[in-house]
Design a protein around this motif. Sequence first.
Motif, short mmCIF file in Angstrom:
data_model
loop_
_atom_site.label_atom_id
_atom_site.label_comp_id
_atom_site.label_asym_id
_atom_site.label_seq_id
_atom_site.Cartn_x
_atom_site.Cartn_y
_atom_site.Cartn_z
N THR A 1 17.54 -1.03 16.51
CA THR A 1 18.97 -1.37 16.42
C THR A 1 19.26 -2.10 15.12
O THR A 1 20.27 -1.83 14.45
N ARG A 2 18.37 -3.02 14.77
CA ARG A 2 18.57 -3.77 13.52
C ARG A 2 18.48 -2.84 12.31
O ARG A 2 19.27 -2.94 11.36
N GLU A 3 17.51 -1.90 12.35
CA GLU A 3 17.37 -0.96 11.24
C GLU A 3 18.61 -0.08 11.10
O GLU A 3 19.08 0.17 9.98
N LEU A 4 19.12 0.40 12.24
CA LEU A 4 20.32 1.24 12.20
C LEU A 4 21.53 0.46 11.67
O LEU A 4 22.34 0.97 10.91
N SER A 5 21.63 -0.82 12.12
CA SER A 5 22.73 -1.66 11.65
C SER A 5 22.64 -1.90 10.15
O SER A 5 23.65 -1.83 9.43
N GLU A 6 21.43 -2.15 9.68
CA GLU A 6 21.25 -2.37 8.25
C GLU A 6 21.57 -1.10 7.46
O GLU A 6 22.19 -1.17 6.39
N ALA A 7 21.13 0.05 7.98
CA ALA A 7 21.43 1.32 7.29
C ALA A 7 22.93 1.58 7.26
O ALA A 7 23.48 2.04 6.25
N HIS A 8 23.60 1.28 8.41
CA HIS A 8 25.05 1.49 8.47
C HIS A 8 25.78 0.59 7.47
O HIS A 8 26.70 1.02 6.76
N ASN A 9 25.34 -0.66 7.41
CA ASN A 9 25.96 -1.60 6.47
C ASN A 9 25.71 -1.17 5.02
O ASN A 9 26.60 -1.29 4.16
N PHE A 10 24.50 -0.66 4.78
CA PHE A 10 24.18 -0.20 3.42
C PHE A 10 25.05 0.99 3.03
O PHE A 10 25.58 1.05 1.90
#
Length: 211
Positions: free
Chosen positions: A140-149
């Motif tokens: 979830t954290r990885e997806l959130s970081e990718a989305h923010n990027f």
Amino acid sequence: GLIKQLIDVKGTGSQLISFEKRKSLSSYSIITSLGIGVVILTDSNKAYAAIQWLSNRVLGVGLILIGAALILGLYFSYKVSSPIIQLEEAAGRVAQGDFTSQVSIISGDELESLGDSFNSMARDIEDYSRNLEQKVEDRTRELSEAHNFINTMINSIDQGLMVLDQNLTCYGTHSVACERIFGKNPEGLSLADIVEYEGQQVDSLEKWKKL
């Protein structure tokens, strides 16, 4: 009277007779060749006292054995049922999500082995659950970081950029420049509404959407 009762008797034996208004046990031996007989009288209560005592002892021992058998039966029943109850209750707690549940069975037989296997299984489930939760959090954290990027990259573009679904509706990902260019937030709006197509332009867009 006693002689009359025994006059026709031959050989030896014993029988219960009435003598002086009391029941007596007579033991006798008739010697026909000599024409004599020997009779021994014993009060029936005294004669049967030993038998009664023995009967009482046998009955008492029997009752003690039956009681001991019942106690042993209850003990072994508890010894077998208690671990099973423990396992059943622990399995219910595990089914409700309490993977820390353990049982303590010390019997030195297959039930103890079963309890150890259950404890090992519960620990494995707990470890798997903990690792799974950690993996979900990491993902979830990885997806959130990718989305923010991605949003950061899109918003850094000084041109209108937006993502449309198959119905030509803005999916939600768009650059900040779109709001400045179109004067509205395009999220959730169709392409026709965003660019404000009219008439033939809308018809052409609908035909293109069906391709």
